[in-house]
Design an enzyme around this catalytic site. Structure first.
Site, mmCIF file in Angstrom:
data_model
loop_
_atom_site.group_PDB
_atom_site.id
_atom_site.type_symbol
_atom_site.label_atom_id
_atom_site.label_comp_id
_atom_site.label_asym_id
_atom_site.label_seq_id
_atom_site.Cartn_x
_atom_site.Cartn_y
_atom_site.Cartn_z
ATOM 1 N N GLN A 71 -34.819 -24.964 -5.100
ATOM 2 C CA GLN A 71 -34.082 -24.144 -6.051
ATOM 3 C C GLN A 71 -32.628 -24.597 -6.194
ATOM 4 O O GLN A 71 -32.106 -25.331 -5.367
ATOM 5 C CB GLN A 71 -34.103 -22.677 -5.607
ATOM 6 N N HIS A 72 -32.010 -24.147 -7.274
ATOM 7 C CA HIS A 72 -30.560 -24.180 -7.509
ATOM 8 C C HIS A 72 -29.972 -25.526 -7.887
ATOM 9 O O HIS A 72 -28.842 -25.578 -8.374
ATOM 10 C CB HIS A 72 -29.786 -23.677 -6.287
ATOM 11 N N ASP A 240 -39.379 -23.252 -4.980
ATOM 12 C CA ASP A 240 -40.183 -23.440 -3.773
ATOM 13 C C ASP A 240 -40.550 -22.133 -3.084
ATOM 14 O O ASP A 240 -41.690 -21.962 -2.617
ATOM 15 C CB ASP A 240 -39.486 -24.389 -2.796
#
Length: 470
Positions: A71-72, A240
């Site tokens: 992520q991110h 994830d």
């Protein structure tokens, strides 16, 4: 037999599983490493995906595929679809001050929690975009679109599949598709800091306030949507943690504790959350529900570090930890080895307290490392403020016998340990399977570990972290 593929493009590697769509039976799998560091050119993810697919026997007989990713991460693309600069990953903390500034500019943590369900910290994409605006204005001028790691890989897959079947050599240099074909899902979008799980819409005003511009953003697909490609179906994919929830079969009432590079504690809920303290991130999941989540930067790598210091492997570290008494005779390890996300201490370092001649043994160090890692996650479990029906322990570090036996004494509740598996990739495969059938994937046998809670362990940990924070 109808086959589906699930991809886990994590911080450290790319894993691909090929499973039977009806039963979930594993048919074959592959894996390839990613380079280290906190900024990586996305081309490495693509090369690793192709290598992992080849190791897994290719995709010629696969009906559907889905990508789950870390992520991110901030991926910036120019008008031609080329990567503007290396992607900043979730664990890159250079945007810590940008996070502080953004929170203040909007009016404080409550304003952010109300807007997007989460209070930004250095991990979030929106803070990385602010950092870029402040430090690399030329990169900002060149950026036409912004996406996440799983978005970028799904986009590249769609373009390559549109040109024909799997051919690693041809796909390696395949040109990128048009930018308007970028897609994401609600789960991964909820970790950007400019998409609201409560409204299901982008907050482009927050994006512009952070970045100074409003680049093209991926279209957010629903759980049952698919990406247009060639002869293979592509599911929306997800982040994830959202994929791990699918892979382990988590439902309302379950709490999942995942011990990977980072540590995460998350629950599946029917309504969105908005925690102004910033401890709980109010994410969406991949099914239309929500996934309140607490993340620590330091999990399995705490054990890796302890093993290096002790000069042993991870199996030996587990054996050593079980030789020391609960509480390690007062030796306490604060596991902020590379900063921390929860609590938000991006520049913190780890420490060891209670060191004496008696506790100066490899066994005491091993026990303190595992207990310190678990104490941080026990704090995360408390932050969710729910009575879980099950606590599921997954991730690489969950394979340690010491972790399994110590966890109930720290958490104060029994834990359920599913068999080792690639749960993120499995969750992606399950999502792909829903495009071609109604999957009936039976959960494998689990083990339950129980033990008497030892409050003194967490009490000492609380005192130690208070000492560090002072």
């Amino acid at each position: 037999m109808t086959l589906v593929a699930g991809v886990d493009s994590s911080t450290q590697s790319c894993k691909v599983v090929i499973r039977d769509a009806e039963t979930g039976a594993l048919v074959r799998q592959g894996r390839a490493p990613h380079p280290g560091g906190t900024e990586v050119h996305p081309s490495h993810w693509w090369a690793a995906l192709l290598q992992a697919v080849e190791e897994a026997g290719g995709l010629d007989d696969v009906a559907a595929i889905s990508v789950a990713g870390q992520q991110h991460g901030m991926v910036c693309l120019d008008e031609s679809g080329n990567v503007v600069r290396d992607a900043l990953l979730w664990n890159d903390t250079r945007s810590a001050q940008a996070a502080v500034d953004l929170v203040a500019e909007l009016g404080g943590p409550q304003a952010w929690a109300d807007a997007v369900g989460s209070v930004p910290v250095a991990s979030f994409t929106v803070t990385k975009l602010r950092w870029l605006a402040e430090h690399e204005p030329d990169s900002v001028r060149r950026t036409a679109a912004v996406c996440l790691p799983h978005d970028w890989l799904t986009w590249r897959l769609a373009g390559a599949l549109g040109a024909g079947g799997f051919d690693a050599a041809a796909w390696q240099d395949a040109p990128p598709p048009a930018l308007d074909r970028l897609t994401t899902d609600r789960g991964d979008a909820s970790g950007t800091g400019y998409w609201s799980p409560a409204t299901g819409a982008y907050r482009t005003d927050l994006l512009k306030a952070a970045f100074g511009a409003t680049p093209l953003l991926p279209r957010v697909l629903g759980p049952a949507d698919e990406v247009t490609a060639g002869g293979m179906l592509i599911a929306p994919g997800t982040g994830d943690n959202m994929a791990a929830a699918l892979g382990v079969g988590a439902g309302p009432g379950d709490v999942v504790v995942s011990l990977g590079t980072s540590g995460t504690v998350f629950a599946v809920t029917e309504s969105p959350s908005a925690d102004a303290s910033g401890t709980v991130a109010g994410f969406a999941d991949a099914t239309g529900r929500f996934l309140p989540l607490v993340c620590t930067l330091n999990a399995a790598r705490v054990m890796d570090a302890a093993a290096r210091i002790a000069g042993v492997g991870l199996d030996e570290l587990s054996d050593l930890a079980l030789q020391a008494p609960p509480g390690a005779d007062g030796l306490t390890l604060v596991p902020y080895l590379e900063g921390e996300r929860t609590p938000n201490r991006p520049t913190a370092t780890g420490s060891i307290l209670g060191l004496s001649l008696a506790t100066s043994t490899p066994a005491h160090l091993a026990r303190a490392a595992i207990e310190g890692m678990l104490c941080g996650l026990a704090d995360a479990l408390d932050a969710l403020r729910m009575r879980p029906e099950r606590v599921l322990l997954i991730g690489g570090a969950a394979r340690s016998e010491a972790v399994r036996r110590i966890a109930p004494t720290v958490f104060g509740v029994p834990i359920t340990v599913p068999p080792p598996a690639e749960y993120v990739a499995d969750g992606a495969a399950h999502q792909a399977a829903t495009l071609v059938t109604d999957p009936d994937w039976r959960s494998a046998d689990t083990e339950t570990y129980a033990g008497e809670a030892i409050p003194a362990i967490r009490e000492r940990y609380a005192r130690a972290t208070s000492h560090v924070l002072d």
